[in-house]
Design a protein around this motif. Sequence first.
Motif, PDB file in Angstrom:
ATOM      1  N   ARG A 129       0.920  -1.162   0.076  1.00 36.85           N
ATOM      2  CA  ARG A 129       0.121  -0.009  -0.203  1.00 36.85           C
ATOM      3  C   ARG A 129       0.837   1.362  -0.154  1.00 36.85           C
ATOM      4  N   GLN A 130       0.464   2.289  -0.699  1.00 37.09           N
ATOM      5  CA  GLN A 130       1.098   3.557  -0.923  1.00 37.09           C
ATOM      6  C   GLN A 130       0.290   4.583  -1.161  1.00 37.09           C
ATOM      7  N   PRO A 131       0.411   5.930  -0.918  1.00 36.63           N
ATOM      8  CA  PRO A 131      -0.467   6.960  -1.323  1.00 36.63           C
ATOM      9  C   PRO A 131      -0.548   6.871  -2.739  1.00 36.63           C
ATOM     10  N   GLY A 132      -1.898   6.737  -3.253  1.00 34.67           N
ATOM     11  CA  GLY A 132      -2.442   6.799  -4.394  1.00 34.67           C
ATOM     12  C   GLY A 132      -2.547   5.300  -5.065  1.00 34.67           C
ATOM     13  N   PHE A 133      -2.070   4.175  -4.035  1.00 37.69           N
ATOM     14  CA  PHE A 133      -2.408   2.898  -4.419  1.00 37.69           C
ATOM     15  C   PHE A 133      -2.626   1.993  -3.143  1.00 37.69           C
ATOM     16  N   PRO A 134      -3.994   1.887  -2.973  1.00 39.18           N
ATOM     17  CA  PRO A 134      -4.541   1.552  -1.724  1.00 39.18           C
ATOM     18  C   PRO A 134      -4.640   0.101  -1.556  1.00 39.18           C
ATOM     19  N   TYR A 135      -3.718  -0.973  -2.064  1.00 40.15           N
ATOM     20  CA  TYR A 135      -3.938  -2.181  -2.249  1.00 40.15           C
ATOM     21  C   TYR A 135      -2.809  -2.859  -1.562  1.00 40.15           C
ATOM     22  N   GLY A 136      -3.001  -4.038  -0.968  1.00 34.40           N
ATOM     23  CA  GLY A 136      -2.225  -4.695  -0.108  1.00 34.40           C
ATOM     24  C   GLY A 136      -1.833  -4.153   1.198  1.00 34.40           C
ATOM     25  N   PRO A 137      -1.066  -4.753   2.239  1.00 30.92           N
ATOM     26  CA  PRO A 137      -0.647  -4.253   3.600  1.00 30.92           C
ATOM     27  C   PRO A 137      -0.055  -3.276   3.571  1.00 30.92           C
ATOM     28  N   PRO A 138       0.073  -2.566   4.756  1.00 30.46           N
ATOM     29  CA  PRO A 138       1.092  -1.450   4.949  1.00 30.46           C
ATOM     30  C   PRO A 138       2.453  -2.106   4.966  1.00 30.46           C
ATOM     31  N   PRO A 139       3.385  -1.298   3.947  1.00 31.32           N
ATOM     32  CA  PRO A 139       4.735  -1.990   3.861  1.00 31.32           C
ATOM     33  C   PRO A 139       5.444  -2.099   5.157  1.00 31.32           C
ATOM     34  N   GLY A 140       5.241  -1.463   6.255  1.00 25.62           N
ATOM     35  CA  GLY A 140       5.971  -1.844   7.667  1.00 25.62           C
ATOM     36  C   GLY A 140       5.815  -3.071   8.166  1.00 25.62           C
ATOM     37  N   THR A 196      13.043  -2.351  -1.218  1.00 29.21           N
ATOM     38  CA  THR A 196      12.500  -1.852  -2.624  1.00 29.21           C
ATOM     39  C   THR A 196      11.399  -2.375  -3.120  1.00 29.21           C
ATOM     40  N   LEU A 197      10.983  -3.581  -2.882  1.00 27.07           N
ATOM     41  CA  LEU A 197       9.878  -4.233  -3.261  1.00 27.07           C
ATOM     42  C   LEU A 197       8.408  -3.522  -2.855  1.00 27.07           C
ATOM     43  N   LEU A 198       8.518  -3.164  -1.434  1.00 22.99           N
ATOM     44  CA  LEU A 198       7.609  -2.733  -0.344  1.00 22.99           C
ATOM     45  C   LEU A 198       7.376  -1.108  -0.806  1.00 22.99           C
ATOM     46  N   ARG A 199       8.397  -0.409  -0.797  1.00 28.01           N
ATOM     47  CA  ARG A 199       8.293   1.016  -0.527  1.00 28.01           C
ATOM     48  C   ARG A 199       8.603   1.767  -1.767  1.00 28.01           C
ATOM     49  N   ALA A 200       9.143   1.131  -3.093  1.00 27.44           N
ATOM     50  CA  ALA A 200       9.394   1.897  -4.157  1.00 27.44           C
ATOM     51  C   ALA A 200       7.954   2.408  -4.715  1.00 27.44           C
ATOM     52  N   GLU A 201       7.785   3.537  -5.161  1.00 34.36           N
ATOM     53  CA  GLU A 201       6.626   3.873  -5.607  1.00 34.36           C
ATOM     54  C   GLU A 201       6.819   4.673  -7.102  1.00 34.36           C
ATOM     55  N   PRO A 222      -1.722 -14.192  -2.401  1.00 30.26           N
ATOM     56  CA  PRO A 222      -1.644 -13.689  -1.332  1.00 30.26           C
ATOM     57  C   PRO A 222      -0.706 -12.491  -0.993  1.00 30.26           C
ATOM     58  N   PHE A 223       0.068 -12.196  -1.833  1.00 30.66           N
ATOM     59  CA  PHE A 223       1.219 -11.151  -1.749  1.00 30.66           C
ATOM     60  C   PHE A 223       0.759 -10.195  -2.547  1.00 30.66           C
ATOM     61  N   THR A 224       0.058 -10.188  -3.842  1.00 31.30           N
ATOM     62  CA  THR A 224       0.017  -9.358  -4.778  1.00 31.30           C
ATOM     63  C   THR A 224      -1.801  -9.364  -5.082  1.00 31.30           C
ATOM     64  N   PRO A 225      -2.354  -8.503  -4.293  1.00 31.17           N
ATOM     65  CA  PRO A 225      -3.667  -8.682  -4.579  1.00 31.17           C
ATOM     66  C   PRO A 225      -4.399  -8.240  -5.920  1.00 31.17           C
ATOM     67  N   ILE A 226      -5.199  -9.142  -6.208  1.00 29.24           N
ATOM     68  CA  ILE A 226      -5.685  -9.118  -7.783  1.00 29.24           C
ATOM     69  C   ILE A 226      -6.341  -7.588  -7.648  1.00 29.24           C
ATOM     70  N   GLU A 227      -6.911  -6.928  -6.739  1.00 24.87           N
ATOM     71  CA  GLU A 227      -7.564  -5.811  -6.957  1.00 24.87           C
ATOM     72  C   GLU A 227      -6.450  -4.690  -7.533  1.00 24.87           C
ATOM     73  N   GLY A 228      -5.149  -4.801  -7.009  1.00 27.24           N
ATOM     74  CA  GLY A 228      -4.138  -3.791  -7.595  1.00 27.24           C
ATOM     75  C   GLY A 228      -3.826  -4.067  -8.967  1.00 27.24           C
TER      76      GLY A 228
END
Length: 267
Positions: A129-140, A196-201, A222-228
Motif C-alpha cells: 500500500r502506497q499513497p495513491g495505491f490502496p492495495y495490499g498491507p502497509p509496507p512496514g 525496494t519491493l515494498l516501498r518503491a513508488e 496472497p502477496f499481490t492482491p488481484i485488486e491492484g
Amino acid sequence: MTLRHIEVERGVAVSVRDLGEGDPVLLLHGWTLSHQAWDRQMRVLADDGHRVLGMDLRGHGWSDAPLRGYGVDRLAADAATVLRALKVERASVVGWSLGGMTALRLVADFPELVARLVLVGSAGVAGARQPGFPYGPPPGIIENAMHGGEHGDRVGFRRQALVDTFASPPAPHLVDWLHGISLQTPSWVANECMTTLLRAEQLRALDELTVPLTQITGLRDPFTPIEGARWVHEQTGSTLVELDCGHYPMFECPDDFDAALQKALAA
C-alpha cells in the motif's frame, strides 16, 4: 545455451542465460530467486523462435552481491546495461514480482530498449500500500517481519515465505528446489530488495507508459492482491489475464501461464 557474466558497474557483474535466436525476450525473476525459476519458459519461448535472456538480478543466483545498491532504479539500470552489452536494440520484458517492478522502471527510464511489457504477479507500481495505491498491507508490517525472520532464522523464514505465497500447498520437492535457489541470495540482499519491493513508488511510470502491457496475475495471490492488478488495468487499458493460482503461476498452472505468456509476446 551460454551463461554470460556482464559487468554492470565497476566490480559488480550479473549473470545472464542466453538461449535461442529470434525476437529477444528478457526475463526478470522474483525476490531471492534466479533465472532458474524460468527454466520451462526459457525452453518454451526459445522453441517459439525467441532469443531468451534469463537475467539474475544483482545479489541473486550467480550474480555478484555487493552490500548496498538494490534500489529499483539500480536494478533497472543493470537490465539496460545487459541489453546494450548483448547488442539488443529492443526486447520484450517479462517481470515477475520484484522483477515486475524492475521491468516497469526499465520502461520508464529506458523506453527505447523495450518493445512490450509483461507483468507477472506484480502491479509494477508498488509492492504494498502506497499513497495513491490502496492495495495490499502497509509496507512496514511485512518489512519488519521479514527483517526479523532473516535475522533470527533465515533458513526457516525463507522456506515458509515460499510456501505461504502459493494458493495451495506446493509439492515438497518443489519447495526444496526453490528453497535451495532462494538461499543463494544473502540476507543483506534479501533485506534491501524486500524494502525496494515494498516501498518503491512508481505511479508516475504508468503515465509515461508507451508500450503494450499485459498483466498475468493469480486470483488467489496472497502477496499481490488481484485488486491492484485490476486498478492498473483500468488506468492503462492493459490486457489482464487472471489465473486461478497464487504468486507462482509458472508452477501452479504452467500450461495456462505459458499460453498467456506466448500470446502476450506474439501480440
